[in-house]
Design a protein around this motif. Structure first.
Motif, PDB file in Angstrom:
ATOM      1  N   ALA A 104       4.935   2.655  -4.356  1.00 57.28           N
ATOM      2  CA  ALA A 104       5.843   2.710  -3.205  1.00 57.28           C
ATOM      3  C   ALA A 104       5.143   3.278  -1.978  1.00 57.28           C
ATOM      4  O   ALA A 104       5.360   2.811  -0.852  1.00 57.28           O
ATOM      5  CB  ALA A 104       7.063   3.568  -3.554  1.00 57.28           C
ATOM      6  N   CYS A 105       4.274   4.265  -2.185  1.00 53.03           N
ATOM      7  CA  CYS A 105       3.575   4.892  -1.053  1.00 53.03           C
ATOM      8  C   CYS A 105       2.508   3.972  -0.457  1.00 53.03           C
ATOM      9  O   CYS A 105       2.235   4.033   0.744  1.00 53.03           O
ATOM     10  CB  CYS A 105       2.928   6.196  -1.509  1.00 53.03           C
ATOM     11  SG  CYS A 105       4.103   7.522  -1.838  1.00 53.03           S
ATOM     12  N   LYS A 106       1.910   3.129  -1.293  1.00 53.71           N
ATOM     13  CA  LYS A 106       0.868   2.237  -0.780  1.00 53.71           C
ATOM     14  C   LYS A 106       1.449   1.178   0.155  1.00 53.71           C
ATOM     15  O   LYS A 106       0.771   0.721   1.080  1.00 53.71           O
ATOM     16  CB  LYS A 106       0.125   1.560  -1.936  1.00 53.71           C
ATOM     17  CG  LYS A 106      -1.050   0.707  -1.470  1.00 53.71           C
ATOM     18  CD  LYS A 106      -1.882   0.178  -2.623  1.00 53.71           C
ATOM     19  CE  LYS A 106      -3.092  -0.593  -2.099  1.00 53.71           C
ATOM     20  NZ  LYS A 106      -3.949  -1.097  -3.212  1.00 53.71           N
ATOM     21  N   HIS A 107       2.691   0.794  -0.078  1.00 52.75           N
ATOM     22  CA  HIS A 107       3.330  -0.260   0.735  1.00 52.75           C
ATOM     23  C   HIS A 107       4.637   0.292   1.311  1.00 52.75           C
ATOM     24  O   HIS A 107       5.735  -0.144   0.921  1.00 52.75           O
ATOM     25  CB  HIS A 107       3.571  -1.499  -0.113  1.00 52.75           C
ATOM     26  CG  HIS A 107       2.343  -2.023  -0.781  1.00 52.75           C
ATOM     27  ND1 HIS A 107       1.356  -2.711  -0.107  1.00 52.75           N
ATOM     28  CD2 HIS A 107       1.917  -1.922  -2.072  1.00 52.75           C
ATOM     29  CE1 HIS A 107       0.396  -3.041  -0.945  1.00 52.75           C
ATOM     30  NE2 HIS A 107       0.705  -2.572  -2.134  1.00 52.75           N
ATOM     31  N   GLU A 160      -4.448   4.486  -2.695  1.00 52.24           N
ATOM     32  CA  GLU A 160      -5.435   3.514  -2.223  1.00 52.24           C
ATOM     33  C   GLU A 160      -6.178   2.852  -3.384  1.00 52.24           C
ATOM     34  O   GLU A 160      -6.788   1.796  -3.222  1.00 52.24           O
ATOM     35  CB  GLU A 160      -6.433   4.200  -1.296  1.00 52.24           C
ATOM     36  CG  GLU A 160      -5.820   4.688   0.015  1.00 52.24           C
ATOM     37  CD  GLU A 160      -6.828   5.396   0.893  1.00 52.24           C
ATOM     38  OE1 GLU A 160      -7.941   5.714   0.401  1.00 52.24           O
ATOM     39  OE2 GLU A 160      -6.493   5.662   2.073  1.00 52.24           O
ATOM     40  N   HIS A 161      -6.128   3.462  -4.559  1.00 51.23           N
ATOM     41  CA  HIS A 161      -6.843   2.951  -5.726  1.00 51.23           C
ATOM     42  C   HIS A 161      -5.924   2.207  -6.691  1.00 51.23           C
ATOM     43  O   HIS A 161      -6.359   1.796  -7.766  1.00 51.23           O
ATOM     44  CB  HIS A 161      -7.527   4.098  -6.473  1.00 51.23           C
ATOM     45  CG  HIS A 161      -8.467   4.897  -5.620  1.00 51.23           C
ATOM     46  ND1 HIS A 161      -9.729   4.442  -5.263  1.00 51.23           N
ATOM     47  CD2 HIS A 161      -8.317   6.111  -5.028  1.00 51.23           C
ATOM     48  CE1 HIS A 161     -10.316   5.360  -4.506  1.00 51.23           C
ATOM     49  NE2 HIS A 161      -9.493   6.368  -4.343  1.00 51.23           N
ATOM     50  N   LEU A 162      -4.662   2.036  -6.323  1.00 55.99           N
ATOM     51  CA  LEU A 162      -3.706   1.353  -7.191  1.00 55.99           C
ATOM     52  C   LEU A 162      -3.508  -0.087  -6.733  1.00 55.99           C
ATOM     53  O   LEU A 162      -3.383  -0.353  -5.537  1.00 55.99           O
ATOM     54  CB  LEU A 162      -2.369   2.085  -7.185  1.00 55.99           C
ATOM     55  CG  LEU A 162      -1.300   1.468  -8.088  1.00 55.99           C
ATOM     56  CD1 LEU A 162      -0.649   2.537  -8.959  1.00 55.99           C
ATOM     57  CD2 LEU A 162      -0.232   0.742  -7.262  1.00 55.99           C
ATOM     58  N   TYR A 163      -3.473  -1.011  -7.672  1.00 58.40           N
ATOM     59  CA  TYR A 163      -3.329  -2.440  -7.359  1.00 58.40           C
ATOM     60  C   TYR A 163      -2.183  -3.045  -8.152  1.00 58.40           C
ATOM     61  O   TYR A 163      -1.908  -2.639  -9.281  1.00 58.40           O
ATOM     62  CB  TYR A 163      -4.624  -3.188  -7.673  1.00 58.40           C
ATOM     63  CG  TYR A 163      -5.824  -2.624  -6.953  1.00 58.40           C
ATOM     64  CD1 TYR A 163      -5.988  -2.798  -5.587  1.00 58.40           C
ATOM     65  CD2 TYR A 163      -6.777  -1.878  -7.644  1.00 58.40           C
ATOM     66  CE1 TYR A 163      -7.077  -2.268  -4.917  1.00 58.40           C
ATOM     67  CE2 TYR A 163      -7.874  -1.338  -6.979  1.00 58.40           C
ATOM     68  CZ  TYR A 163      -8.022  -1.535  -5.620  1.00 58.40           C
ATOM     69  OH  TYR A 163      -9.089  -0.991  -4.954  1.00 58.40           O
TER      70      TYR A 163
END
Length: 214
Positions: free
Chosen positions: A18-21, A180-183
């Protein structure tokens, strides 16, 4: 009624997704240990699916199939669904999210959905930032008293974290920008080398941080 225990690794991936996007809706799948002891369902992992095509699409079927194969190989089972809405003030499980978790519920009648509460995603003020939805009276209902140490009756579901300090630990991961390291599966389709099923890099960072805390 089942008792649900959320492992830190699962909660970490949900929140980091959720934080990445932050300007998009995101969703994914909850995985539980294949065996149950004393009616306890242990949500041990989460697999990020989408941040672009979160609705019902053919790619959802492909993603679910791959998650199912991965789960079977690792003695896990698909036990639910997680979702974060695009709007900060929208904390409800949308209709298409209900349809996705209902599909999971058809195969596992103790399935749940976890909906991220966007307003609680603050690294400075750690809070439990998810609300579970369970299937009651033929519809998906939020359990706003989840994670409470007390339940109103013996027939109520209970929810807890494997580690009570999980919100604080995830807050630290947000501050360190581990997202930043989660896909997710969306990103994997653009670059098949990206690890979306395991997200080993995120797991490694969490293990490293856990060792430092000890």
């Amino acid at each position: 009624m089942p008792n649900y225990v959320i492992h830190t690794k699962a909660y970490l991936k949900i929140i980091l997704h959720a934080c990445k996007h932050p300007f998009a809706g995101v969703n994914g799948i909850l995985l539980a240990e294949d065996s149950e002891i004393d009616n306890e369902i242990r949500i041990v992992d989460a697999v990020p699916l989408f941040h672009r095509w979160v609705t019902l699409t053919p790619m959802l079927e492909i993603g679910l199939q791959q998650v199912d194969v991965y789960a079977s190989k690792n003695n896990l089972k698909i036990a639910g669904y997680y979702h974060a809405n695009e709007r900060v003030d929208d904390n409800k499980l949308p209709l298409y999210g209900q349809k996705i978790v209902s599909k999971i519920h058809d195969n596992f009648n103790k399935a749940i959905a976890l909906v991220v509460q966007n307003t609680k995603l603050s690294p400075e003020n750690p809070e439990i930032a998810v609300v579970p939805y369970t299937f009651k009276e033929n519809q998906w209902r939020p359990d706003n008293k989840a994670f409470s140490s007390k339940t109103e009756s013996s027939t109520a579901n209970s929810f807890s974290f494997e580690n009570p300090n999980a919100p604080d630990l995830i807050s630290q991961s947000i501050q360190k920008r581990h997202f930043e390291h989660l896909y997710d599966f969306d990103e994997h389709m653009e670059n098949i080398e990206l690890d979306w099923l395991v997200n080993q890099k995120v797991e490694s960072l969490e293990i490293e941080n856990d060792k430092k805390r000890k």
